[in-house]
Design a protein around this motif. Structure first.
Motif, PDB file in Angstrom:
ATOM      1  N   VAL A  34       0.859  -1.214  -0.019  1.00  0.00           N
ATOM      2  CA  VAL A  34       0.060   0.033   0.023  1.00  0.00           C
ATOM      3  C   VAL A  34       0.742   1.226   0.101  1.00  0.00           C
ATOM      4  O   VAL A  34       1.740   1.140   0.854  1.00  0.00           O
ATOM      5  N   THR A  35       0.563   2.234  -0.984  1.00  0.00           N
ATOM      6  CA  THR A  35       1.076   3.527  -1.091  1.00  0.00           C
ATOM      7  C   THR A  35       0.076   4.575  -0.593  1.00  0.00           C
ATOM      8  O   THR A  35      -1.102   4.470  -1.452  1.00  0.00           O
ATOM      9  N   LEU A  36       0.319   5.435   0.304  1.00  0.00           N
ATOM     10  CA  LEU A  36      -0.765   6.526   0.535  1.00  0.00           C
ATOM     11  C   LEU A  36       0.047   7.843   0.002  1.00  0.00           C
ATOM     12  O   LEU A  36       1.146   8.019   0.703  1.00  0.00           O
ATOM     13  N   PHE A  37      -0.514   8.406  -0.997  1.00  0.00           N
ATOM     14  CA  PHE A  37      -0.104   9.807  -1.097  1.00  0.00           C
ATOM     15  C   PHE A  37      -0.957  10.995  -0.863  1.00  0.00           C
ATOM     16  O   PHE A  37      -2.309  10.984  -1.194  1.00  0.00           O
ATOM     17  N   PHE A  38      -0.478  11.742   0.231  1.00  0.00           N
ATOM     18  CA  PHE A  38      -1.142  12.775   0.757  1.00  0.00           C
ATOM     19  C   PHE A  38      -0.927  14.159  -0.071  1.00  0.00           C
ATOM     20  O   PHE A  38       0.180  14.605  -0.214  1.00  0.00           O
ATOM     21  N   ALA A  39      -1.928  14.883  -0.350  1.00  0.00           N
ATOM     22  CA  ALA A  39      -1.858  16.040  -0.917  1.00  0.00           C
ATOM     23  C   ALA A  39      -2.770  17.406  -0.479  1.00  0.00           C
ATOM     24  O   ALA A  39      -3.809  16.796   0.102  1.00  0.00           O
ATOM     25  N   PHE A  40      -2.281  18.471  -0.263  1.00  0.00           N
ATOM     26  CA  PHE A  40      -3.051  19.490   0.260  1.00  0.00           C
ATOM     27  C   PHE A  40      -3.609  19.032   1.611  1.00  0.00           C
ATOM     28  O   PHE A  40      -2.749  18.786   2.576  1.00  0.00           O
ATOM     29  N   TRP A  41      -4.883  19.271   1.683  1.00  0.00           N
ATOM     30  CA  TRP A  41      -5.574  19.130   3.127  1.00  0.00           C
ATOM     31  C   TRP A  41      -5.292  17.639   3.804  1.00  0.00           C
ATOM     32  O   TRP A  41      -5.425  17.570   5.056  1.00  0.00           O
ATOM     33  N   GLY A  42      -5.074  16.747   2.911  1.00  0.00           N
ATOM     34  CA  GLY A  42      -4.571  15.379   3.454  1.00  0.00           C
ATOM     35  C   GLY A  42      -3.213  15.384   4.085  1.00  0.00           C
ATOM     36  O   GLY A  42      -3.334  14.429   5.079  1.00  0.00           O
ATOM     37  N   LEU A  43      -2.170  16.671   3.838  1.00  0.00           N
ATOM     38  CA  LEU A  43      -1.110  16.529   4.513  1.00  0.00           C
ATOM     39  C   LEU A  43      -1.075  16.754   6.077  1.00  0.00           C
ATOM     40  O   LEU A  43      -0.481  16.372   6.927  1.00  0.00           O
ATOM     41  N   LEU A  44      -2.574  17.257   6.410  1.00  0.00           N
ATOM     42  CA  LEU A  44      -2.740  17.453   8.042  1.00  0.00           C
ATOM     43  C   LEU A  44      -2.628  16.321   8.735  1.00  0.00           C
ATOM     44  O   LEU A  44      -2.435  16.151  10.031  1.00  0.00           O
ATOM     45  N   VAL A  45      -3.013  15.129   8.157  1.00  0.00           N
ATOM     46  CA  VAL A  45      -2.689  13.793   8.786  1.00  0.00           C
ATOM     47  C   VAL A  45      -1.269  13.491   9.441  1.00  0.00           C
ATOM     48  O   VAL A  45      -1.145  12.926  10.096  1.00  0.00           O
ATOM     49  N   LEU A  46      -0.359  14.048   8.498  1.00  0.00           N
ATOM     50  CA  LEU A  46       0.932  13.501   8.736  1.00  0.00           C
ATOM     51  C   LEU A  46       1.720  14.134   9.571  1.00  0.00           C
ATOM     52  O   LEU A  46       2.596  13.982   9.652  1.00  0.00           O
ATOM     53  N   ARG A  47       1.113  15.608   9.900  1.00  0.00           N
ATOM     54  CA  ARG A  47       1.866  16.329  10.962  1.00  0.00           C
ATOM     55  C   ARG A  47       2.060  15.892  12.150  1.00  0.00           C
ATOM     56  O   ARG A  47       0.943  15.447  12.703  1.00  0.00           O
ATOM     57  N   ASP A  48       3.174  15.915  12.729  1.00  0.00           N
ATOM     58  CA  ASP A  48       3.201  15.596  14.108  1.00  0.00           C
ATOM     59  C   ASP A  48       3.308  16.678  15.226  1.00  0.00           C
ATOM     60  O   ASP A  48       4.011  17.620  14.884  1.00  0.00           O
ATOM     61  N   PRO A  49       2.337  16.813  16.014  1.00  0.00           N
ATOM     62  CA  PRO A  49       2.317  18.158  16.662  1.00  0.00           C
ATOM     63  C   PRO A  49       3.413  18.451  17.653  1.00  0.00           C
ATOM     64  O   PRO A  49       3.517  19.408  17.854  1.00  0.00           O
TER      65      PRO A  49
END
Length: 158
Positions: A34-49
């Motif tokens: 599985v490859t998940l490619f995150f763009a624009f608003w999807g990037l918010l998931v990847l941010r580490d607070p």
């Protein structure tokens, strides 16, 4: 050669991202790459607070950082969010059914070696820095993503 699935996650909505991560985990359980490619608003998931920074950012980039959710559990619902009331109701219902939250699916995908990719142009436009993301994230341009997607048996857009 095994099966391969590619998901482009464009949404930053809790329920939509959760659906994508459920599919990613289920596919890995079936030995699908599985490859998940995150763009624009999807990037918010990847941010580490814990890793977010405003150092070296422009005013617009700082504003984007301040105005957006600080991690996966802060994402709003796609419908019926009602200033967070609908989201709270949804997470309460998830707990009542003893179902995993979005963060659990994200952790599961990380443990199962799902490939996490962030759109290079989206990262630049949104003003995020690679070091703000979870460690597994690769920065990838659109051509590299398309190359991966063309090699997949299934492509989904969320």
């Amino acid at each position: 050669m095994g099966k391969k699935m590619n998901l482009l996650i464009f949404s930053g909505d809790y329920d939509k991202v959760m659906a994508g991560l459920i599919l990613a985990n289920a596919a890995r359980d079936m030995d699908v790459e599985v490859t998940l490619f995150f763009a624009f608003w999807g990037l918010l998931v990847l941010r580490d607070p814990e890793r977010m920074t405003n150092e070296g950012k422009t005013l617009h980039e700082k504003m984007m950082s301040w105005m957006t959710p600080k991690g996966p559990e802060e994402l709003p619902l796609s419908h019926m969010n009602f200033s967070g009331l609908g989201k709270q109701m949804m997470t309460d219902m998830i707990e009542e059914h003893e179902a995993p939250k979005l963060i659990h699916y994200l952790k599961g995908a990380r443990k199962k070696d799902v490939r996490f990719c962030a759109c290079k142009l989206s990262v630049e436009i949104m003003g995020f820095k690679p070091e703000e993301f979870i460690p597994e994230v690769e920065i990838m341009d659109a051509q590299a993503y398309l190359g991966d997607a063309l090699q997949s048996d299934m492509q989904l857009f969320i």
